[in-house]
Motif scaffolding. Structure first.
Motif, PDB file in Angstrom:
ATOM      1  N   THR A  54       0.959  -1.261   0.067  1.00  0.00           N
ATOM      2  CA  THR A  54       0.171   0.039   0.055  1.00  0.00           C
ATOM      3  C   THR A  54       0.912   1.212  -0.204  1.00  0.00           C
ATOM      4  N   LEU A  55       0.526   2.423  -0.637  1.00  0.00           N
ATOM      5  CA  LEU A  55       1.176   3.615  -0.600  1.00  0.00           C
ATOM      6  C   LEU A  55       1.567   4.193   0.800  1.00  0.00           C
ATOM      7  N   GLU A  56       0.500   3.931   1.698  1.00  0.00           N
ATOM      8  CA  GLU A  56       0.851   4.367   2.946  1.00  0.00           C
ATOM      9  C   GLU A  56       1.911   3.443   3.724  1.00  0.00           C
ATOM     10  N   ARG A  57       2.000   2.221   3.520  1.00  0.00           N
ATOM     11  CA  ARG A  57       3.180   1.481   4.238  1.00  0.00           C
ATOM     12  C   ARG A  57       4.122   1.805   3.537  1.00  0.00           C
ATOM     13  N   LEU A  58       4.432   2.084   2.234  1.00  0.00           N
ATOM     14  CA  LEU A  58       5.694   2.183   1.483  1.00  0.00           C
ATOM     15  C   LEU A  58       6.334   3.653   2.019  1.00  0.00           C
ATOM     16  N   ARG A  59       5.237   4.622   2.266  1.00  0.00           N
ATOM     17  CA  ARG A  59       5.815   5.950   2.518  1.00  0.00           C
ATOM     18  C   ARG A  59       6.192   5.935   3.998  1.00  0.00           C
ATOM     19  N   SER A  60       5.601   5.169   4.734  1.00  0.00           N
ATOM     20  CA  SER A  60       6.114   5.149   6.221  1.00  0.00           C
ATOM     21  C   SER A  60       7.230   4.319   6.492  1.00  0.00           C
TER      22      SER A  60
END
Length: 308
Positions: free
Chosen positions: A215-221
């Motif tokens: 997910t974009l959220e997990r990649l960004r975090s």
């Protein structure tokens, strides 16, 4: 529930490997961004999924089946490739009406009017498509792709060649399709800003291999958030760097314009602020950011090129 499943997909052209065993999946209702430079294999993957190319090995399944030769499955998907399939000599209404007849859309004229309103082209319904701007034509192409109310929409470089205003129009349409129509959307793109704005899940393809998928959220975090600290006195930046380097839970520090930045791995912002103040530095602003998709992409590509 996975709508799209790609397992160990391999494809070569004239002995040159293009896809080297890629694996990913797309869930129902997701806006999935397939990222990679030109020539990475994004369009080849999409053509395998659509049944237009036969994989050498592995599976490329939609609704758990192979699309090749299945008219039943084709009726459940919408596609917009580089060629939009629109006729310059027909009006916007006539173009959509033609495809509505091909798809056997019930209530044909009413559905065409609905689509024209959805893509914001009602006032141009009687204009020849040959007079349209690139952005208007792209919007009508998306309208053509969703005319028969598909469950899955495949878009190949939907914003290619568009000016910033037209790119925003296309992004808004994609977001509306996911939010209002609950459609699963697959976006092939090398436009990082576009993908970051509209996609919930991302896969990064480089040299025929999936280098990142989440997910974009997990990649960004991943890798921890970054804290950017603007200093009142630029001359104190070196003291701030020393203080941050000594703070526990900090993985990276760097000079950044008028201030400094630090990547966190367990540290909290108040601890960093206290360390800098105790080092005799005056703070003007503190901002906590997660990594941008551009940073993630460049990091993944550099790592892949380094390992190669």
């Amino acid at each position: 529930m996975n709508i799209i499943t790609v397992e160990n997909l391999q494809k070569a052209f004239k002995g040159r490997p293009v896809l080297k065993g890629i694996t990913f999946s797309v869930k129902k209702g997701e806006v999935f961004g397939f990222l990679g430079p030109n020539g990475a294999g994004k369009t080849t993957t999409m053509r395998c999924l659509l049944g237009l190319l036969r994989p050498d090995t592995g599976n490329a399944l939609v609704f758990g089946e192979n699309m090749a030769g299945s008219d039943r499955l084709r009726g459940r998907i919408g596609v917009l490739l580089e060629k939009d399939g629109l006729s310059d000599r027909l009006t916007a209404f006539e173009n959509l009406d033609y495809y509505a007849r091909l798809y056997g859309v019930s209530g044909r004229e009413e559905r065409v009017r609905e689509i024209l309103e959805f893509v914001g082209l009602t006032e141009r319904k009687d204009s020849l498509v040959g007079t349209f701007s690139t952005g208007m034509r792209r919007k009508l192409g998306i309208g053509r792709a969703i005319l028969h109310d598909p469950e899955v929409l495949f878009l190949d470089e939907p914003s290619a060649g568009l000016d910033p205003e037209a790119q925003r129009m296309v992004r808004d349409l994609i977001a509306d399709l996911s939010r209002e129509e609950e459609m699963t959307v697959v976006v092939n793109s090398h436009n990082l800003d576009e993908v970051q704005r509209v996609c919930s899940t991302v896969a990064i393809l480089h040299d025929g291999r999936i280098r990142a998928f989440d997910t974009l959220e997990r990649l960004r975090s991943g890798g921890g958030p970054e804290v950017r600290i603007a200093l009142s006195d630029r001359a104190s930046a070196e003291r701030a760097l020393v203080a941050l380097s000594a703070a526990p839970g900090v993985t990276e520090v760097s000079r950044e314009g008028e201030g400094v930045s630090a990547r966190l791995d367990g540290a909290d912002v108040p601890t960093l602020v206290r360390a800098i103040v105790e080092a005799g530095c005056a703070i003007e602003e503190v901002r906590k950011d997660h990594r941008s998709l551009e940073e993630i992409y460049l990091s993944v590509v550099r790592e892949a090129e380094g390992s190669a």
